[in-house]
Design an enzyme around this catalytic site. Structure first.
Site, PDB file in Angstrom:
ATOM      1  N   HIS A  17       0.841  -1.206   0.000  1.00 19.58           N
ATOM      2  CA  HIS A  17       0.000   0.000   0.000  1.00 19.58           C
ATOM      3  C   HIS A  17       0.868   1.245   0.000  1.00 19.58           C
ATOM      4  CE1 HIS A  17      -3.057  -2.631   2.323  1.00 19.58           C
ATOM      5  NE2 HIS A  17      -3.539  -2.475   1.099  1.00 19.58           N
ATOM      6  N   LYS A  41     -15.867  -6.675   6.125  1.00 19.37           N
ATOM      7  CA  LYS A  41     -14.948  -7.774   6.414  1.00 19.37           C
ATOM      8  C   LYS A  41     -14.498  -7.654   7.859  1.00 19.37           C
ATOM      9  CE  LYS A  41     -11.220  -5.392   3.944  1.00 19.37           C
ATOM     10  NZ  LYS A  41     -10.187  -5.578   2.944  1.00 19.37           N
ATOM     11  N   ARG A  90      -2.415  -6.261  -7.992  1.00 18.11           N
ATOM     12  CA  ARG A  90      -1.440  -7.313  -7.727  1.00 18.11           C
ATOM     13  C   ARG A  90      -1.445  -8.385  -8.788  1.00 18.11           C
ATOM     14  NH1 ARG A  90      -3.540  -8.753  -1.960  1.00 18.11           N
ATOM     15  NH2 ARG A  90      -5.353  -8.518  -3.262  1.00 18.11           N
ATOM     16  N   SER A 128      -3.358  -7.704   3.160  1.00 17.53           N
ATOM     17  CA  SER A 128      -3.536  -7.518   4.605  1.00 17.53           C
ATOM     18  C   SER A 128      -4.055  -8.793   5.256  1.00 17.53           C
ATOM     19  CB  SER A 128      -4.504  -6.358   4.874  1.00 17.53           C
ATOM     20  OG  SER A 128      -3.942  -5.138   4.449  1.00 17.53           O
TER      21      SER A 128
END
Length: 165
Positions: A17, A41, A90, A128
């Site tokens: 990030h 989440k 990604r 993460s």
């Protein structure tokens, strides 16, 4: 002045990030890392904790700031005067999600452009969620997050492990 937002949950902020934010900061006059406070989440950190960790990570970069938000991302962009939304990519799975996000954003705010930065090779695998799992299982996360984030994650994991089942 060109203003870009970089929205996400950042639970926690990773070096991936941070890399995207720093690269965007070389292009735009002002980058606002938008910490979305209520993603759907399971979170390890509160919005305030995530903002504080991100602030510590970017404190030496003068044109990056951090704000929490709880509205639609397009509304947050309008509120801060952003004309660009920065995202990181990604892998191919990210592309599909980011494509859908870009199309939805375009429908709601055609004036808000989305720019995706390809992740640096050393962060292509990093998320993460994976980072938190590694930390909870006792793995070393120091190379994947800024030092203040590593300390916070380790402290939180230690707190979780001390709770009775």
């Amino acid at each position: 002045m060109s203003i870009a937002i970089y929205p996400g949950s950042f639970d926690p902020l990773t070096n991936g990030h941070l890399d995207v934010a720093m690269r965007a900061a070389r292009i735009f006059d002002r980058i606002i890392i938008g910490v979305y406070d209520t993603p759907s989440k399971k979170l390890m950190f509160s919005p305030e904790e995530r903002v504080e960790m991100a602030c510590q990570a970017v404190r030496d970069i003068p044109n990056i700031e951090v704000q929490s938000y709880s509205v639609l991302t397009v509304d947050f962009a309008r509120k801060v005067g952003a004309t660009v939304m920065v995202r990181g990519l990604r892998a191919s799975a990210d592309f599909e999600f980011e494509f859908e996000l870009a199309m939805m954003t375009y429908q709601m705010a055609p004036d808000l452009q989305m720019i995706c930065f390809l992740s640096a090779p050393q962060y292509q695998f990093l998320s993460s969620s994976l980072l938190k799992e590694v930390a909870q299982l006792g793995g070393n996360i120091d190379d994947w997050v800024p030092a203040p984030v590593a300390q916070a994650v380790k402290a939180r994991v230690a707190t979780i492990k001390r709770r009775p089942l």
